[in-house]
Design a protein around this motif. Structure first.
Motif, PDB file in Angstrom:
ATOM      1  N   GLN A 163       0.436 -23.198  -9.593  1.00 17.81           N
ATOM      2  CA  GLN A 163      -0.644 -22.217  -9.460  1.00 17.81           C
ATOM      3  C   GLN A 163      -0.487 -21.408  -8.182  1.00 17.81           C
ATOM      4  O   GLN A 163      -0.756 -20.198  -8.161  1.00 17.81           O
ATOM      5  CB  GLN A 163      -2.016 -22.906  -9.493  1.00 17.81           C
ATOM      6  N   ARG A 164      -0.037 -22.048  -7.118  1.00 18.43           N
ATOM      7  CA  ARG A 164       0.211 -21.324  -5.865  1.00 18.43           C
ATOM      8  C   ARG A 164       1.350 -20.326  -6.033  1.00 18.43           C
ATOM      9  O   ARG A 164       1.282 -19.213  -5.517  1.00 18.43           O
ATOM     10  CB  ARG A 164       0.500 -22.310  -4.738  1.00 18.43           C
ATOM     11  N   GLU A 165       2.389 -20.717  -6.764  1.00 20.82           N
ATOM     12  CA  GLU A 165       3.496 -19.791  -7.035  1.00 20.82           C
ATOM     13  C   GLU A 165       3.004 -18.582  -7.825  1.00 20.82           C
ATOM     14  O   GLU A 165       3.373 -17.440  -7.520  1.00 20.82           O
ATOM     15  CB  GLU A 165       4.603 -20.500  -7.819  1.00 20.82           C
ATOM     16  N   HIS A 166       2.184 -18.837  -8.840  1.00 20.17           N
ATOM     17  CA  HIS A 166       1.621 -17.729  -9.634  1.00 20.17           C
ATOM     18  C   HIS A 166       0.788 -16.801  -8.758  1.00 20.17           C
ATOM     19  O   HIS A 166       0.847 -15.579  -8.910  1.00 20.17           O
ATOM     20  CB  HIS A 166       0.755 -18.256 -10.780  1.00 20.17           C
ATOM     21  N   LEU A 167       0.032 -17.386  -7.850  1.00 19.75           N
ATOM     22  CA  LEU A 167      -0.814 -16.590  -6.952  1.00 19.75           C
ATOM     23  C   LEU A 167       0.039 -15.705  -6.055  1.00 19.75           C
ATOM     24  O   LEU A 167      -0.236 -14.509  -5.903  1.00 19.75           O
ATOM     25  CB  LEU A 167      -1.706 -17.511  -6.117  1.00 19.75           C
ATOM     26  N   VAL A 168       1.087 -16.266  -5.482  1.00 16.51           N
ATOM     27  CA  VAL A 168       1.978 -15.496  -4.609  1.00 16.51           C
ATOM     28  C   VAL A 168       2.636 -14.366  -5.391  1.00 16.51           C
ATOM     29  O   VAL A 168       2.700 -13.221  -4.933  1.00 16.51           O
ATOM     30  CB  VAL A 168       3.046 -16.411  -3.959  1.00 16.51           C
ATOM     31  N   LYS A 169       3.111 -14.670  -6.599  1.00 16.28           N
ATOM     32  CA  LYS A 169       3.748 -13.638  -7.424  1.00 16.28           C
ATOM     33  C   LYS A 169       2.762 -12.537  -7.783  1.00 16.28           C
ATOM     34  O   LYS A 169       3.116 -11.357  -7.755  1.00 16.28           O
ATOM     35  CB  LYS A 169       4.331 -14.254  -8.691  1.00 16.28           C
ATOM     36  N   SER A 170       1.544 -12.906  -8.116  1.00 18.41           N
ATOM     37  CA  SER A 170       0.561 -11.878  -8.483  1.00 18.41           C
ATOM     38  C   SER A 170       0.184 -11.031  -7.275  1.00 18.41           C
ATOM     39  O   SER A 170      -0.041  -9.831  -7.400  1.00 18.41           O
ATOM     40  CB  SER A 170      -0.680 -12.500  -9.110  1.00 18.41           C
ATOM     41  N   MET A 171       0.136 -11.650  -6.096  1.00 21.80           N
ATOM     42  CA  MET A 171      -0.194 -10.883  -4.890  1.00 21.80           C
ATOM     43  C   MET A 171       0.941  -9.933  -4.537  1.00 21.80           C
ATOM     44  O   MET A 171       0.697  -8.806  -4.141  1.00 21.80           O
ATOM     45  CB  MET A 171      -0.493 -11.827  -3.730  1.00 21.80           C
ATOM     46  N   SER A 172       2.183 -10.388  -4.700  1.00 25.54           N
ATOM     47  CA  SER A 172       3.307  -9.529  -4.340  1.00 25.54           C
ATOM     48  C   SER A 172       3.505  -8.406  -5.355  1.00 25.54           C
ATOM     49  O   SER A 172       3.954  -7.328  -5.008  1.00 25.54           O
ATOM     50  CB  SER A 172       4.591 -10.339  -4.192  1.00 25.54           C
ATOM     51  N   SER A 173       3.128  -8.631  -6.606  1.00 26.72           N
ATOM     52  CA  SER A 173       3.272  -7.570  -7.603  1.00 26.72           C
ATOM     53  C   SER A 173       2.131  -6.572  -7.540  1.00 26.72           C
ATOM     54  O   SER A 173       2.221  -5.488  -8.109  1.00 26.72           O
ATOM     55  CB  SER A 173       3.364  -8.161  -9.010  1.00 26.72           C
ATOM     56  N   ASN A 174       1.075  -6.913  -6.823  1.00 27.91           N
ATOM     57  CA  ASN A 174      -0.073  -6.008  -6.690  1.00 27.91           C
ATOM     58  C   ASN A 174      -0.048  -5.211  -5.396  1.00 27.91           C
ATOM     59  O   ASN A 174      -1.021  -4.552  -5.052  1.00 27.91           O
ATOM     60  CB  ASN A 174      -1.390  -6.788  -6.766  1.00 27.91           C
ATOM     61  N   LYS A 175       1.054  -5.273  -4.661  1.00 26.81           N
ATOM     62  CA  LYS A 175       1.158  -4.504  -3.418  1.00 26.81           C
ATOM     63  C   LYS A 175       1.078  -3.020  -3.727  1.00 26.81           C
ATOM     64  O   LYS A 175       1.677  -2.538  -4.682  1.00 26.81           O
ATOM     65  CB  LYS A 175       2.473  -4.788  -2.699  1.00 26.81           C
ATOM     66  N   VAL A 176       0.355  -2.337  -2.909  1.00 31.23           N
ATOM     67  CA  VAL A 176       0.250  -0.880  -3.052  1.00 31.23           C
ATOM     68  C   VAL A 176       1.280  -0.268  -2.123  1.00 31.23           C
ATOM     69  O   VAL A 176       1.313  -0.559  -0.933  1.00 31.23           O
ATOM     70  CB  VAL A 176      -1.167  -0.383  -2.686  1.00 31.23           C
ATOM     71  N   ILE A 177       2.133   0.525  -2.688  1.00 28.24           N
ATOM     72  CA  ILE A 177       3.168   1.181  -1.889  1.00 28.24           C
ATOM     73  C   ILE A 177       2.711   2.604  -1.631  1.00 28.24           C
ATOM     74  O   ILE A 177       2.481   3.381  -2.545  1.00 28.24           O
ATOM     75  CB  ILE A 177       4.525   1.171  -2.613  1.00 28.24           C
ATOM     76  N   SER A 178       2.553   2.896  -0.370  1.00 29.88           N
ATOM     77  CA  SER A 178       2.115   4.229   0.012  1.00 29.88           C
ATOM     78  C   SER A 178       3.333   5.067   0.372  1.00 29.88           C
ATOM     79  O   SER A 178       4.152   4.677   1.192  1.00 29.88           O
ATOM     80  CB  SER A 178       1.173   4.131   1.209  1.00 29.88           C
ATOM     81  N   ILE A 179       3.434   6.191  -0.253  1.00 34.08           N
ATOM     82  CA  ILE A 179       4.537   7.109   0.046  1.00 34.08           C
ATOM     83  C   ILE A 179       3.947   8.327   0.728  1.00 34.08           C
ATOM     84  O   ILE A 179       3.102   9.011   0.174  1.00 34.08           O
ATOM     85  CB  ILE A 179       5.294   7.523  -1.234  1.00 34.08           C
ATOM     86  N   ASP A 180       4.400   8.540   1.930  1.00 36.44           N
ATOM     87  CA  ASP A 180       3.920   9.689   2.687  1.00 36.44           C
ATOM     88  C   ASP A 180       4.679  10.926   2.231  1.00 36.44           C
ATOM     89  O   ASP A 180       5.888  11.018   2.382  1.00 36.44           O
ATOM     90  CB  ASP A 180       4.141   9.443   4.191  1.00 36.44           C
ATOM     91  N   SER A 181       3.970  11.848   1.643  1.00 38.17           N
ATOM     92  CA  SER A 181       4.620  13.040   1.083  1.00 38.17           C
ATOM     93  C   SER A 181       5.258  13.886   2.174  1.00 38.17           C
ATOM     94  O   SER A 181       6.176  14.647   1.907  1.00 38.17           O
ATOM     95  CB  SER A 181       3.611  13.877   0.304  1.00 38.17           C
ATOM     96  N   ARG A 182       4.833  13.708   3.425  1.00 34.99           N
ATOM     97  CA  ARG A 182       5.431  14.507   4.503  1.00 34.99           C
ATOM     98  C   ARG A 182       6.830  14.024   4.848  1.00 34.99           C
ATOM     99  O   ARG A 182       7.585  14.717   5.482  1.00 34.99           O
ATOM    100  CB  ARG A 182       4.534  14.426   5.744  1.00 34.99           C
ATOM    101  N   SER A 183       7.167  12.782   4.412  1.00 34.07           N
ATOM    102  CA  SER A 183       8.489  12.267   4.762  1.00 34.07           C
ATOM    103  C   SER A 183       9.557  12.785   3.821  1.00 34.07           C
ATOM    104  O   SER A 183      10.728  12.588   4.065  1.00 34.07           O
ATOM    105  CB  SER A 183       8.489  10.733   4.731  1.00 34.07           C
ATOM    106  N   HIS A 184       9.174  13.436   2.752  1.00 33.09           N
ATOM    107  CA  HIS A 184      10.134  13.986   1.818  1.00 33.09           C
ATOM    108  C   HIS A 184      10.398  15.446   2.155  1.00 33.09           C
ATOM    109  O   HIS A 184       9.486  16.221   2.365  1.00 33.09           O
ATOM    110  CB  HIS A 184       9.606  13.893   0.374  1.00 33.09           C
TER     111      HIS A 184
END
Length: 92
Positions: A69-90
């Motif tokens: 259950q702890r492994e499932h929790l870690v996997k779900s937390m890592s797959s729910n990361k929000v990746i912010s892309i700064d449009s000014r860096s492109h």
């Protein structure tokens, strides 16, 4: 159905209800340190009974179930990361 079978079914249902309550509590406390003493106290079962019921219903020991259950929790937390892309860096 025999009286013995009926009694056995009621015992298993009661064990399943106890196990479900314990598992619900465990899922809410996965971040806590959980040892056999806590499991026995929360389940109101003996070590042997608790192990037998987990094996019967989950096909693994309580500690294996907690780890999974702890492994499932870690996997779900890592797959729910929000990746912010700064449009000014492109440069585009």
């Amino acid at each position: 159905m025999t009286a013995v079978q009926s009694l056995l079914d009621r015992v298993r249902l009661n064990e399943k209800q106890q196990l479900d309550e314990l598992c619900k509590w465990l899922l809410e406390h996965l971040h806590d340190r959980i040892g056999w003493g806590v499991l026995v106290q929360r389940s109101k079962m003996s070590n042997e009974e608790l192990h037998r019921v987990f094996m019967l219903h989950h096909n693994m020991s309580p500690m294996q179930w907690i780890s999974l259950q702890r492994e499932h929790l870690v996997k779900s937390m890592s797959s729910n990361k929000v990746i912010s892309i700064d449009s000014r860096s492109h440069h585009g």
